[in-house]
Design a protein around this motif. Structure first.
Motif, PDB file in Angstrom:
ATOM      1  N   LEU A   1      20.422  20.104  -2.563  1.00 40.94           N
ATOM      2  CA  LEU A   1      19.061  19.585  -2.634  1.00 40.94           C
ATOM      3  C   LEU A   1      18.446  19.527  -1.250  1.00 40.94           C
ATOM      4  O   LEU A   1      19.140  19.563  -0.244  1.00 40.94           O
ATOM      5  N   ILE A   2      17.130  19.458  -1.239  1.00 40.47           N
ATOM      6  CA  ILE A   2      16.371  19.320   0.006  1.00 40.47           C
ATOM      7  C   ILE A   2      15.859  17.887   0.057  1.00 40.47           C
ATOM      8  O   ILE A   2      15.334  17.376  -0.935  1.00 40.47           O
ATOM      9  N   GLY A   3      16.010  17.254   1.198  1.00 36.11           N
ATOM     10  CA  GLY A   3      15.503  15.903   1.379  1.00 36.11           C
ATOM     11  C   GLY A   3      14.110  15.933   2.006  1.00 36.11           C
ATOM     12  O   GLY A   3      13.808  16.777   2.834  1.00 36.11           O
ATOM     13  N   MET A   4      13.290  15.017   1.554  1.00 37.60           N
ATOM     14  CA  MET A   4      11.951  14.821   2.135  1.00 37.60           C
ATOM     15  C   MET A   4      11.981  13.440   2.779  1.00 37.60           C
ATOM     16  O   MET A   4      12.287  12.464   2.121  1.00 37.60           O
ATOM     17  N   TYR A   5      11.678  13.386   4.066  1.00 37.46           N
ATOM     18  CA  TYR A   5      11.760  12.131   4.794  1.00 37.46           C
ATOM     19  C   TYR A   5      10.389  11.750   5.330  1.00 37.46           C
ATOM     20  O   TYR A   5       9.683  12.589   5.865  1.00 37.46           O
ATOM     21  N   LEU A   6      10.029  10.486   5.155  1.00 36.56           N
ATOM     22  CA  LEU A   6       8.817   9.956   5.760  1.00 36.56           C
ATOM     23  C   LEU A   6       9.036   8.484   6.058  1.00 36.56           C
ATOM     24  O   LEU A   6       9.911   7.846   5.477  1.00 36.56           O
ATOM     25  N   ASP A   7       8.286   7.975   7.003  1.00 42.52           N
ATOM     26  CA  ASP A   7       8.464   6.598   7.459  1.00 42.52           C
ATOM     27  C   ASP A   7       7.498   5.663   6.746  1.00 42.52           C
ATOM     28  O   ASP A   7       6.331   5.997   6.541  1.00 42.52           O
ATOM     29  N   ASP A   8       8.010   4.475   6.409  1.00 44.60           N
ATOM     30  CA  ASP A   8       7.159   3.448   5.823  1.00 44.60           C
ATOM     31  C   ASP A   8       6.481   2.666   6.943  1.00 44.60           C
ATOM     32  O   ASP A   8       6.700   2.973   8.117  1.00 44.60           O
TER      33      ASP A   8
ATOM     34  N   LEU B   1       3.337   5.755  -3.044  1.00 42.53           N
ATOM     35  CA  LEU B   1       4.492   6.329  -3.737  1.00 42.53           C
ATOM     36  C   LEU B   1       4.506   6.055  -5.241  1.00 42.53           C
ATOM     37  O   LEU B   1       5.294   6.644  -5.971  1.00 42.53           O
ATOM     38  N   GLY B   2       3.666   5.140  -5.710  1.00 39.65           N
ATOM     39  CA  GLY B   2       3.532   4.917  -7.144  1.00 39.65           C
ATOM     40  C   GLY B   2       4.564   4.015  -7.785  1.00 39.65           C
ATOM     41  O   GLY B   2       4.711   4.016  -9.012  1.00 39.65           O
ATOM     42  N   LEU B   3       5.306   3.220  -6.987  1.00 37.67           N
ATOM     43  CA  LEU B   3       6.238   2.275  -7.596  1.00 37.67           C
ATOM     44  C   LEU B   3       5.441   1.176  -8.298  1.00 37.67           C
ATOM     45  O   LEU B   3       4.320   0.854  -7.908  1.00 37.67           O
ATOM     46  N   ILE B   4       6.020   0.603  -9.337  1.00 38.89           N
ATOM     47  CA  ILE B   4       5.323  -0.354 -10.194  1.00 38.89           C
ATOM     48  C   ILE B   4       5.785  -1.776  -9.889  1.00 38.89           C
ATOM     49  O   ILE B   4       6.982  -2.066  -9.933  1.00 38.89           O
ATOM     50  N   VAL B   5       4.839  -2.670  -9.572  1.00 41.66           N
ATOM     51  CA  VAL B   5       5.176  -4.077  -9.333  1.00 41.66           C
ATOM     52  C   VAL B   5       5.654  -4.683 -10.641  1.00 41.66           C
ATOM     53  O   VAL B   5       4.980  -4.601 -11.667  1.00 41.66           O
ATOM     54  N   MET B   6       6.852  -5.279 -10.619  1.00 37.77           N
ATOM     55  CA  MET B   6       7.456  -5.902 -11.790  1.00 37.77           C
ATOM     56  C   MET B   6       7.423  -7.427 -11.715  1.00 37.77           C
ATOM     57  O   MET B   6       7.472  -8.089 -12.737  1.00 37.77           O
TER      58      MET B   6
ATOM     59  N   ARG C   1       0.760  16.474  -0.886  1.00 41.51           N
ATOM     60  CA  ARG C   1      -0.050  15.275  -1.093  1.00 41.51           C
ATOM     61  C   ARG C   1       0.181  14.258   0.018  1.00 41.51           C
ATOM     62  O   ARG C   1      -0.767  13.713   0.598  1.00 41.51           O
ATOM     63  N   LEU C   2       1.435  14.024   0.351  1.00 37.75           N
ATOM     64  CA  LEU C   2       1.761  13.039   1.395  1.00 37.75           C
ATOM     65  C   LEU C   2       1.255  13.501   2.758  1.00 37.75           C
ATOM     66  O   LEU C   2       0.728  12.708   3.535  1.00 37.75           O
ATOM     67  N   GLN C   3       1.387  14.793   3.048  1.00 40.51           N
ATOM     68  CA  GLN C   3       0.867  15.323   4.312  1.00 40.51           C
ATOM     69  C   GLN C   3      -0.653  15.200   4.360  1.00 40.51           C
ATOM     70  O   GLN C   3      -1.213  14.855   5.401  1.00 40.51           O
ATOM     71  N   SER C   4      -1.324  15.426   3.243  1.00 39.71           N
ATOM     72  CA  SER C   4      -2.792  15.318   3.219  1.00 39.71           C
ATOM     73  C   SER C   4      -3.257  13.877   3.437  1.00 39.71           C
ATOM     74  O   SER C   4      -4.387  13.644   3.850  1.00 39.71           O
ATOM     75  N   LEU C   5      -2.364  12.913   3.167  1.00 36.10           N
ATOM     76  CA  LEU C   5      -2.675  11.500   3.407  1.00 36.10           C
ATOM     77  C   LEU C   5      -2.341  11.076   4.841  1.00 36.10           C
ATOM     78  O   LEU C   5      -2.487   9.917   5.190  1.00 36.10           O
ATOM     79  N   GLY C   6      -1.864  12.031   5.645  1.00 33.78           N
ATOM     80  CA  GLY C   6      -1.596  11.751   7.050  1.00 33.78           C
ATOM     81  C   GLY C   6      -0.161  11.409   7.384  1.00 33.78           C
ATOM     82  O   GLY C   6       0.147  11.051   8.524  1.00 33.78           O
ATOM     83  N   PHE C   7       0.752  11.536   6.421  1.00 29.93           N
ATOM     84  CA  PHE C   7       2.150  11.233   6.697  1.00 29.93           C
ATOM     85  C   PHE C   7       2.848  12.431   7.320  1.00 29.93           C
ATOM     86  O   PHE C   7       2.586  13.578   6.943  1.00 29.93           O
ATOM     87  N   GLU C   8       3.738  12.150   8.260  1.00 30.07           N
ATOM     88  CA  GLU C   8       4.597  13.192   8.822  1.00 30.07           C
ATOM     89  C   GLU C   8       5.768  13.354   7.862  1.00 30.07           C
ATOM     90  O   GLU C   8       6.606  12.455   7.744  1.00 30.07           O
ATOM     91  N   VAL C   9       5.812  14.456   7.148  1.00 29.16           N
ATOM     92  CA  VAL C   9       6.883  14.727   6.196  1.00 29.16           C
ATOM     93  C   VAL C   9       7.903  15.620   6.871  1.00 29.16           C
ATOM     94  O   VAL C   9       7.559  16.685   7.385  1.00 29.16           O
TER      95      VAL C   9
ATOM     96  N   ASN D   1       0.838  -1.198   0.000  1.00 28.53           N
ATOM     97  CA  ASN D   1       0.000   0.000   0.000  1.00 28.53           C
ATOM     98  C   ASN D   1       0.877   1.252   0.000  1.00 28.53           C
ATOM     99  O   ASN D   1       0.624   2.194  -0.749  1.00 28.53           O
ATOM    100  N   PHE D   2       1.914   1.255   0.812  1.00 30.72           N
ATOM    101  CA  PHE D   2       2.791   2.421   0.900  1.00 30.72           C
ATOM    102  C   PHE D   2       3.596   2.617  -0.386  1.00 30.72           C
ATOM    103  O   PHE D   2       3.548   3.677  -1.008  1.00 30.72           O
ATOM    104  N   TYR D   3       4.356   1.597  -0.780  1.00 31.81           N
ATOM    105  CA  TYR D   3       5.284   1.758  -1.904  1.00 31.81           C
ATOM    106  C   TYR D   3       4.598   1.755  -3.268  1.00 31.81           C
ATOM    107  O   TYR D   3       4.961   2.531  -4.148  1.00 31.81           O
ATOM    108  N   ARG D   4       3.601   0.924  -3.450  1.00 31.33           N
ATOM    109  CA  ARG D   4       2.904   0.835  -4.737  1.00 31.33           C
ATOM    110  C   ARG D   4       1.816   1.899  -4.844  1.00 31.33           C
ATOM    111  O   ARG D   4       1.789   2.686  -5.788  1.00 31.33           O
ATOM    112  N   ASP D   5       0.917   1.923  -3.860  1.00 30.24           N
ATOM    113  CA  ASP D   5      -0.272   2.766  -3.971  1.00 30.24           C
ATOM    114  C   ASP D   5      -0.018   4.226  -3.593  1.00 30.24           C
ATOM    115  O   ASP D   5      -0.570   5.128  -4.221  1.00 30.24           O
TER     116      ASP D   5
END
Length: 129
Positions: free
Chosen positions: A120-127, A28-33, A102-110, A22-26
């Motif tokens: 560059l600026i890093g964006m950190y969130l927990d899986d 973050l949008g990674l594609i199952v290969m 978008r991630l904050q609106s989904l309830g993630f602490e960014v 749910n986290f990585y695919r749905d």
């Protein structure tokens, strides 16, 4: 001299495959290969489909989720005691603010942070783990 030209995969152990998918695919949008019968592991492509880029013969960047046995202890909550500190993925500069929102609106602490030596600026969130 070494001939390494890139990073192809990062493998992480997960307690709950469905939560991790749910986290990585749905989210973050990674594609199952991987095919459905991959001995429990799920291979996710990170980034563009390199098959669509003529003249490029690279292996896709991958995140591999490997399920832990059900009775495995949870990972420590203290970040410095976790087996994996973090890994980074790239977001286009023009999409960075919208992705944070978008991630904050989904309830993630960014959390944001400056890289110690790259501009560059890093964006950190927990899986889920």
């Amino acid at each position: 001299m070494a001939k390494i030209r890139g990073l192809t995969e990062v493998v992480i152990l997960v307690h709950d495959m469905e939560k991790s998918l749910n986290f990585y695919r749905d989210i973050l949008g990674l594609i199952v290969m991987s095919p459905a019968d991959s001995r429990g592991a799920v291979f996710l492509r990170i980034g563009e489909n390199i098959d669509a880029i003529p003249g490029i013969d690279l292996i896709p960047q991958q995140l591999v989720l490997v399920p832990l046995p059900k009775d495995t202890d949870e990972f420590p909550t203290e970040r410095t005691r976790r087996p994996l500190h973090h890994f980074g993925v790239e977001v286009a500069t023009e999409d960075f603010g919208d992705e944070c929102d978008r991630l904050q609106s989904l309830g993630f602490e960014v959390r944001l942070g400056e890289h110690p030596f790259l501009p560059l600026i890093g964006m950190y969130l927990d899986d889920p783990d």
